[in-house]
Write a protein that holds these residues in place. Structure first.
Motif, PDB file in Angstrom:
ATOM      1  N   LYS A 293       0.821  -1.205   0.000  1.00  0.00           N
ATOM      2  CA  LYS A 293       0.000   0.000   0.000  1.00  0.00           C
ATOM      3  C   LYS A 293       0.858   1.258   0.000  1.00  0.00           C
ATOM      4  CE  LYS A 293      -3.636   2.417   2.544  1.00  0.00           C
ATOM      5  NZ  LYS A 293      -4.508   2.415   3.744  1.00  0.00           N
ATOM      6  N   PRO A 294       0.687   2.143  -0.989  1.00  0.00           N
ATOM      7  CA  PRO A 294       1.426   3.413  -0.985  1.00  0.00           C
ATOM      8  C   PRO A 294       1.009   4.260   0.218  1.00  0.00           C
ATOM      9  CG  PRO A 294       0.426   2.977  -3.146  1.00  0.00           C
ATOM     10  CD  PRO A 294      -0.168   2.002  -2.190  1.00  0.00           C
ATOM     11  N   ASP A 295       1.916   5.038   0.750  1.00  0.00           N
ATOM     12  CA  ASP A 295       1.603   5.832   1.935  1.00  0.00           C
ATOM     13  C   ASP A 295       0.602   6.948   1.625  1.00  0.00           C
ATOM     14  OD1 ASP A 295       3.230   7.502   0.447  1.00  0.00           O
ATOM     15  OD2 ASP A 295       4.826   7.636   1.938  1.00  0.00           O
ATOM     16  N   TRP A 296       0.390   7.246   0.337  1.00  0.00           N
ATOM     17  CA  TRP A 296      -0.532   8.316  -0.046  1.00  0.00           C
ATOM     18  C   TRP A 296      -1.945   7.815  -0.341  1.00  0.00           C
ATOM     19  CZ3 TRP A 296      -2.553   7.107  -4.709  1.00  0.00           C
ATOM     20  CH2 TRP A 296      -1.772   6.335  -5.595  1.00  0.00           C
ATOM     21  N   LEU A 297      -2.162   6.508  -0.338  1.00  0.00           N
ATOM     22  CA  LEU A 297      -3.435   5.946  -0.789  1.00  0.00           C
ATOM     23  C   LEU A 297      -4.526   6.132   0.271  1.00  0.00           C
ATOM     24  CD1 LEU A 297      -4.338   4.317  -3.362  1.00  0.00           C
ATOM     25  CD2 LEU A 297      -4.219   2.274  -1.914  1.00  0.00           C
ATOM     26  N   PRO A 298      -5.590   6.900  -0.033  1.00  0.00           N
ATOM     27  CA  PRO A 298      -6.661   7.129   0.949  1.00  0.00           C
ATOM     28  C   PRO A 298      -7.663   5.976   0.996  1.00  0.00           C
ATOM     29  CG  PRO A 298      -7.080   8.408  -1.027  1.00  0.00           C
ATOM     30  CD  PRO A 298      -5.780   7.698  -1.256  1.00  0.00           C
ATOM     31  N   PRO A 299      -8.442   5.874   2.079  1.00  0.00           N
ATOM     32  CA  PRO A 299      -9.374   4.753   2.243  1.00  0.00           C
ATOM     33  C   PRO A 299     -10.468   4.683   1.178  1.00  0.00           C
ATOM     34  CG  PRO A 299      -9.016   5.886   4.337  1.00  0.00           C
ATOM     35  CD  PRO A 299      -8.372   6.728   3.280  1.00  0.00           C
ATOM     36  N   PHE A 300     -10.852   5.827   0.576  1.00  0.00           N
ATOM     37  CA  PHE A 300     -11.985   5.778  -0.358  1.00  0.00           C
ATOM     38  C   PHE A 300     -11.685   4.938  -1.593  1.00  0.00           C
ATOM     39  CE2 PHE A 300      -9.947   9.460  -2.484  1.00  0.00           C
ATOM     40  CZ  PHE A 300     -10.184   9.177  -3.816  1.00  0.00           C
ATOM     41  N   VAL A 301     -10.407   4.695  -1.890  1.00  0.00           N
ATOM     42  CA  VAL A 301     -10.063   3.874  -3.047  1.00  0.00           C
ATOM     43  C   VAL A 301     -10.614   2.456  -2.869  1.00  0.00           C
ATOM     44  CG1 VAL A 301      -8.170   2.842  -4.363  1.00  0.00           C
ATOM     45  CG2 VAL A 301      -8.041   5.232  -3.650  1.00  0.00           C
ATOM     46  N   GLY A 302     -10.420   1.898  -1.679  1.00  0.00           N
ATOM     47  CA  GLY A 302     -10.958   0.571  -1.395  1.00  0.00           C
ATOM     48  C   GLY A 302     -12.469   0.548  -1.447  1.00  0.00           C
ATOM     49  N   LEU A 303     -13.093   1.625  -0.974  1.00  0.00           N
ATOM     50  CA  LEU A 303     -14.556   1.737  -1.008  1.00  0.00           C
ATOM     51  C   LEU A 303     -15.074   1.686  -2.441  1.00  0.00           C
ATOM     52  CD1 LEU A 303     -17.424   2.537   0.033  1.00  0.00           C
ATOM     53  CD2 LEU A 303     -16.676   4.902  -0.196  1.00  0.00           C
ATOM     54  N   VAL A 304     -14.492   2.514  -3.302  1.00  0.00           N
ATOM     55  CA  VAL A 304     -14.939   2.568  -4.690  1.00  0.00           C
ATOM     56  C   VAL A 304     -14.711   1.227  -5.375  1.00  0.00           C
ATOM     57  CG1 VAL A 304     -14.616   3.678  -6.925  1.00  0.00           C
ATOM     58  CG2 VAL A 304     -14.537   5.049  -4.842  1.00  0.00           C
ATOM     59  N   ARG A 305     -13.544   0.642  -5.139  1.00  0.00           N
ATOM     60  CA  ARG A 305     -13.243  -0.643  -5.773  1.00  0.00           C
ATOM     61  C   ARG A 305     -14.233  -1.726  -5.333  1.00  0.00           C
ATOM     62  NH1 ARG A 305     -13.392  -4.300  -8.149  1.00  0.00           N
ATOM     63  NH2 ARG A 305     -11.828  -5.745  -8.931  1.00  0.00           N
ATOM     64  N   SER A 306     -14.596  -1.733  -4.052  1.00  0.00           N
ATOM     65  CA  SER A 306     -15.549  -2.740  -3.572  1.00  0.00           C
ATOM     66  C   SER A 306     -16.947  -2.497  -4.127  1.00  0.00           C
ATOM     67  CB  SER A 306     -15.590  -2.738  -2.040  1.00  0.00           C
ATOM     68  OG  SER A 306     -16.104  -1.519  -1.535  1.00  0.00           O
ATOM     69  N   GLN A 307     -17.323  -1.227  -4.302  1.00  0.00           N
ATOM     70  CA  GLN A 307     -18.627  -0.908  -4.880  1.00  0.00           C
ATOM     71  C   GLN A 307     -18.719  -1.362  -6.332  1.00  0.00           C
ATOM     72  OE1 GLN A 307     -21.598   0.943  -3.330  1.00  0.00           O
ATOM     73  NE2 GLN A 307     -20.458  -0.415  -2.001  1.00  0.00           N
ATOM     74  N   LEU A 308     -17.600  -1.360  -7.019  1.00  0.00           N
ATOM     75  CA  LEU A 308     -17.594  -1.738  -8.431  1.00  0.00           C
ATOM     76  C   LEU A 308     -18.039  -3.179  -8.629  1.00  0.00           C
ATOM     77  CD1 LEU A 308     -16.931  -0.727 -11.279  1.00  0.00           C
ATOM     78  CD2 LEU A 308     -14.598  -1.550 -10.934  1.00  0.00           C
ATOM     79  N   ASP A 309     -17.780  -4.029  -7.635  1.00  0.00           N
ATOM     80  CA  ASP A 309     -18.167  -5.432  -7.748  1.00  0.00           C
ATOM     81  C   ASP A 309     -19.689  -5.594  -7.773  1.00  0.00           C
ATOM     82  OD1 ASP A 309     -15.532  -6.243  -7.797  1.00  0.00           O
ATOM     83  OD2 ASP A 309     -15.415  -6.501  -5.625  1.00  0.00           O
ATOM     84  N   LYS A 310     -20.412  -4.616  -7.218  1.00  0.00           N
ATOM     85  CA  LYS A 310     -21.874  -4.674  -7.199  1.00  0.00           C
ATOM     86  C   LYS A 310     -22.508  -3.749  -8.237  1.00  0.00           C
ATOM     87  CE  LYS A 310     -22.283  -3.567  -2.826  1.00  0.00           C
ATOM     88  NZ  LYS A 310     -22.932  -3.310  -1.511  1.00  0.00           N
ATOM     89  N   ALA A 311     -21.721  -2.840  -8.779  1.00  0.00           N
ATOM     90  CA  ALA A 311     -22.256  -1.826  -9.681  1.00  0.00           C
ATOM     91  C   ALA A 311     -22.465  -2.373 -11.092  1.00  0.00           C
ATOM     92  CB  ALA A 311     -21.315  -0.622  -9.731  1.00  0.00           C
ATOM     93  N   LYS A 312     -23.305  -1.689 -11.837  1.00  0.00           N
ATOM     94  CA  LYS A 312     -23.547  -2.039 -13.245  1.00  0.00           C
ATOM     95  C   LYS A 312     -23.458  -0.781 -14.082  1.00  0.00           C
ATOM     96  CE  LYS A 312     -27.159  -3.669 -16.431  1.00  0.00           C
ATOM     97  NZ  LYS A 312     -26.221  -4.369 -17.313  1.00  0.00           N
ATOM     98  N   ALA A 313     -22.881  -0.913 -15.259  1.00  0.00           N
ATOM     99  CA  ALA A 313     -22.845   0.208 -16.193  1.00  0.00           C
ATOM    100  C   ALA A 313     -24.199   0.364 -16.864  1.00  0.00           C
ATOM    101  CB  ALA A 313     -21.765  -0.026 -17.253  1.00  0.00           C
ATOM    102  N   ILE A 314     -24.498   1.554 -17.311  1.00  0.00           N
ATOM    103  CA  ILE A 314     -25.700   1.795 -18.104  1.00  0.00           C
ATOM    104  C   ILE A 314     -25.514   1.114 -19.456  1.00  0.00           C
ATOM    105  CG2 ILE A 314     -27.100   3.583 -19.222  1.00  0.00           C
ATOM    106  CD1 ILE A 314     -26.272   5.455 -16.920  1.00  0.00           C
ATOM    107  N   SER A 315     -26.518   0.379 -19.881  1.00  0.00           N
ATOM    108  CA  SER A 315     -26.390  -0.402 -21.120  1.00  0.00           C
ATOM    109  C   SER A 315     -26.150   0.497 -22.329  1.00  0.00           C
ATOM    110  CB  SER A 315     -27.653  -1.240 -21.341  1.00  0.00           C
ATOM    111  OG  SER A 315     -27.794  -2.211 -20.336  1.00  0.00           O
ATOM    112  N   ASN A 316     -25.360  -0.017 -23.265  1.00  0.00           N
ATOM    113  CA  ASN A 316     -25.077   0.729 -24.489  1.00  0.00           C
ATOM    114  C   ASN A 316     -26.263   0.655 -25.446  1.00  0.00           C
ATOM    115  OD1 ASN A 316     -22.329   1.596 -24.012  1.00  0.00           O
ATOM    116  ND2 ASN A 316     -21.750  -0.561 -24.165  1.00  0.00           N
TER     117      ASN A 316
END
Length: 360
Positions: A293-316
């Protein structure tokens, strides 16, 4: 318009367009013969490194038409100074019922003039709110199903939230033809509202102007009771012009750009007054950060990455963005009290979108 006009003459002034959001313009570019797939130029190891849900978002008929760059996910943000003054727990509300109760407490306690806010553009509110109940809100052709139960419940939620929101919430924004500089962002930047629901770079950017940006806290998007708890993500990526002259070099350029660690540090950490908050699209970058883990990496990065597993893109779809632009003034008749039945309003949206599609 320039891209399309040049493609008709089988030419392009550029090699690559950085700024393509798949659901917005990618299908139209494909249909107009403006862009071609990256598959013959992007290294296989890069394709395999793209997070699967993002790769799916950028793919049409098995071909990758957008090389993803910047990633954003819709979630929750709150001003901990305001929510604390209202006596609320320092955590994202789990359900939309919790949100409505918390928003009322903020207003009743006079911790802030308004309890909650959101961006009234459909792809930034109606869709993620619907996804929080269910991701199954698209027709077989890829249009948003405005008359589905999740869509109706999302519209009703928008009206409920408006009771505690800034009164100008339905107005267009001040920049970029009304889609940016929106009233929700202005209210949150001015520290006059406690809860904020939008893609995460928005609260990050707005809080950068606060006296104490650390009062910004972030969490997952709430869900409806018994909802699946999904949300929306999209990427902004790079399109390859069909008539560009330097396609191999363009691929080298985009690879170098999208793997550049300094770019990601600048985006995630930002500088005083500038906080893009966009994240990378590659599994290997997150794996490297997990391993060391880089010393500059904030906690929200993990939050966003975990949300991506449940998220869906708008269909093309060719009308991927236009369907929401067409529908907004119609479903707002319900939000404004001019139409009492949300289903009736949404049925009119469907009819209006179909009418435009028939025009070609």
């Amino acid at each position: 318009e320039r891209f399309v006009a040049e493609a008709k003459n089988k030419q392009s002034s550029w090699d690559v367009y950085v700024g393509q959001t798949p659901f917005v313009e990618m299908s139209a570019f494909i249909k107009a013969g403006v862009i071609e797939p990256w598959d013959n130029y992007i290294p296989k190891e890069v394709i395999n490194d793209i997070i699967p849900s993002i790769r799916e978002e950028c793919t049409v008929d098995g071909k990758l038409y957008s090389w993803p760059f910047l990633l954003d996910v819709t979630a929750s943000g709150w001003h901990s100074g305001i929510t604390g003054k209202a006596g609320l727990a320092d955590a994202a509300p789990a359900t939309w019922d919790d949100v409505l109760a918390d928003a009322k407490k903020i207003v009743d306690s006079k911790a802030a003039p308004w309890g909650a806010t959101f961006d009234s553009h459909g792809w930034r509110s109606l869709v993620p709110f619907a996804h929080s109940m269910s991701r199954n809100v698209y027709t077989p052709e890829g249009l948003f199903d405005f008359t589905s139960e999740p869509a109706i419940e999302a519209l009703k939620l928008m009206k409920q939230l408006m009771a505690y929101a800034n009164p100008d919430i339905l107005l267009e924004g001040g920049t970029d033809a009304g889609v940016n500089g929106t009233p929700d962002e202005v209210a949150f930047a001015a520290q006059r509202v406690g809860l904020f629901f939008k893609y995460l770079n928005a609260p990050l950017r707005m809080a950068a102007s606060w006296e104490d940006p650390k009062q910004l806290h972030l969490g997952p998007l709430p869900k409806f009771k018994n909802g699946e708890g999904s949300t929306v993500f999209w990427t902004t990526g790079c399109a390859l012009f069909k008539y560009g002259q330097n396609k191999e070099k363009a691929a080298e350029y985009v690879k170098a750009l999208t793997y550049d660690q300094q770019i990601w540090k600048d985006s995630i950490v930002g500088t005083p007054g500038v906080h893009p908050g966009q994240l990378p699209p590659y599994t290997s970058i997150y794996a490297d950060w997990d391993a060391k883990k880089p010393d500059w990496l904030p906690p929200f990065v993990g939050l966003v990455r975990s949300q991506l597993d449940k998220a869906k893109a708008i269909s093309n779809n060719l009308f991927g963005l236009q369907q929401f632009q067409i529908g907004k003034p119609i479903w707002e008749t319900y939000l404004k009290g001019q139409e009492s039945d949300p289903k009736a309003a949404m049925q009119k949206v469907v009819e209006a979108v179909r009418a435009e599609m028939k025009k070609g």
